[in-house]
Design a protein around this motif. Structure first.
Motif, short mmCIF file in Angstrom:
data_model
loop_
_atom_site.label_atom_id
_atom_site.label_comp_id
_atom_site.label_asym_id
_atom_site.label_seq_id
_atom_site.Cartn_x
_atom_site.Cartn_y
_atom_site.Cartn_z
N ASN A 1 -3.91 11.30 0.21
CA ASN A 1 -4.85 10.79 -0.62
C ASN A 1 -5.76 9.89 0.35
OD1 ASN A 1 -3.01 9.05 -0.80
ND2 ASN A 1 -3.83 8.16 -2.59
N SER B 1 -1.06 3.84 -2.01
CA SER B 1 -1.44 2.83 -3.24
C SER B 1 -2.53 1.95 -2.65
CB SER B 1 -0.31 2.16 -3.86
OG SER B 1 0.75 2.85 -4.11
N SER B 2 -3.38 1.38 -3.48
CA SER B 2 -4.24 0.16 -3.11
C SER B 2 -3.72 -1.04 -3.15
CB SER B 2 -5.40 0.41 -4.13
OG SER B 2 -6.09 1.44 -3.93
N GLU C 1 -8.32 6.86 -0.25
CA GLU C 1 -8.13 5.41 -0.88
C GLU C 1 -8.53 4.43 0.37
OE1 GLU C 1 -7.04 4.06 -3.54
OE2 GLU C 1 -6.85 5.78 -4.72
N ARG C 2 -8.49 4.97 1.56
CA ARG C 2 -9.06 3.96 2.62
C ARG C 2 -10.48 3.85 2.85
NH1 ARG C 2 -3.73 4.63 6.80
NH2 ARG C 2 -2.45 2.85 5.83
N LYS D 1 1.40 9.63 -1.29
CA LYS D 1 0.36 9.10 -1.96
C LYS D 1 0.24 7.44 -1.73
CE LYS D 1 0.31 8.53 -6.36
NZ LYS D 1 0.33 9.02 -7.82
N GLU E 1 0.85 -1.13 0.16
CA GLU E 1 -0.02 0.03 -0.01
C GLU E 1 0.68 1.49 -0.06
OE1 GLU E 1 -2.75 0.26 3.15
OE2 GLU E 1 -4.27 -1.19 2.11
#
Length: 265
Positions: free
Chosen positions: A137, A213-214, A140-141, A211, A112
């Motif tokens: 960001n 990530s997923s 995203e969560r 940033k 992540e």
């Protein structure tokens, strides 16, 4: 390549900084390979001399096999394994003891945390002893995790007189400074514990945006009841040490190799 100036001598000398990345993974067979590949590529892209200490913290899936295979393929990756889970903090501190670098940073095996987003700030360690990334960001969560994170951050900042945006990310530390700590938290609270103790001592830091990530597969293990209990225990220990037991934390000298000791003179 990145370097720092050693100001402890009359003449200014320079030497390259080496980074030790500690990656921890528990049942992350769907994410850990990409996490390691991304870290290797980011090190190359930023021309950072580094090593990766990759822990399989007692997984019951193929996580250990994947890390072992990556280690055999890439000499910069060292494979370490726990037969039963020891906790993120315990793995981190074990990695610190094995690390050969000047700087140390923890990364989760879920991928992540974007490696490029964190390592882009590596040059700041010429001027501070900690670089603290915070998520910009957060959408995203899931909403519930953002709410819990906000509550957690408010409690920490109110309790310890800080104004930090985030305390659980992939923080870059000058390793000589954290090796001086006489307490090592073994669970999810370990990053917050280190930060508050170091800030309380007077080490300089920089907060930077990164940033998120997923993850490709699986779910986070940060939000569960055992983790919550571990965080509460860690918080109470830190509160006790800094506010009720007259800790001599502030009277301990800063590490001679730190940037903070030079800039405060």
């Amino acid at each position: 390549k990145f370097f720092f100036y050693d100001l402890s001598f009359k003449s200014i000398t320079k030497r390259f900084m080496k980074l030790s990345i500690i990656l921890t993974a528990l049942n992350e067979e769907g994410n850990v390979r990409q996490a390691l590949e991304d870290l290797l590529q980011a090190l190359d892209d930023f021309k950072i001399q580094g090593e990766i200490l990759a822990f399989d913290d007692g997984s019951n899936d193929a996580t250990g096999t994947i890390i072992d295979g990556m280690g055999k393929k890439h000499p910069r990756i060292s494979f370490l394994q726990h037969k039963i889970p020891q906790g993120i903090g315990a793995s981190f501190w074990e990695g610190v003891d094995f690390a050969e670098g000047d700087i140390v940073c923890w990364f989760p095996g879920d991928n992540e945390t974007n490696a490029w987003e964190v390592l882009r700030y590596y040059p700041l360690l010429k001027d501070v002893d900690m670089v603290i990334p915070f998520i910009f960001n957060s959408h995203e969560r899931p909403l519930i995790r953002n709410i819990l994170s906000s509550i957690y951050r408010t409690i920490v900042n109110t309790s310890f007189g800080t104004n930090l945006n985030y305390t659980n990310g992939s923080i870059l530390y000058r390793i000589s400074t954290i090796k001086q700590l006489n307490y090592r938290s073994s669970g999810f609270f370990f990053q917050t514990d280190i930060l508050i103790r170091q800030i309380n001592k007077g080490y300089l830091f920089a907060e930077v945006p990164f940033k998120l990530s997923s993850r490709n597969s699986g779910t986070s293990k940060a939000v569960n009841f055992p983790s919550f209990l571990n965080v509460v225990k860690g918080y109470c220990k830190l509160l006790q040490d800094l506010h009720f037991y007259n800790s001599n934390n502030k009277t301990q000298p800063l590490a001679q190799s730190s940037v903070s000791i030079v800039r405060r003179k």
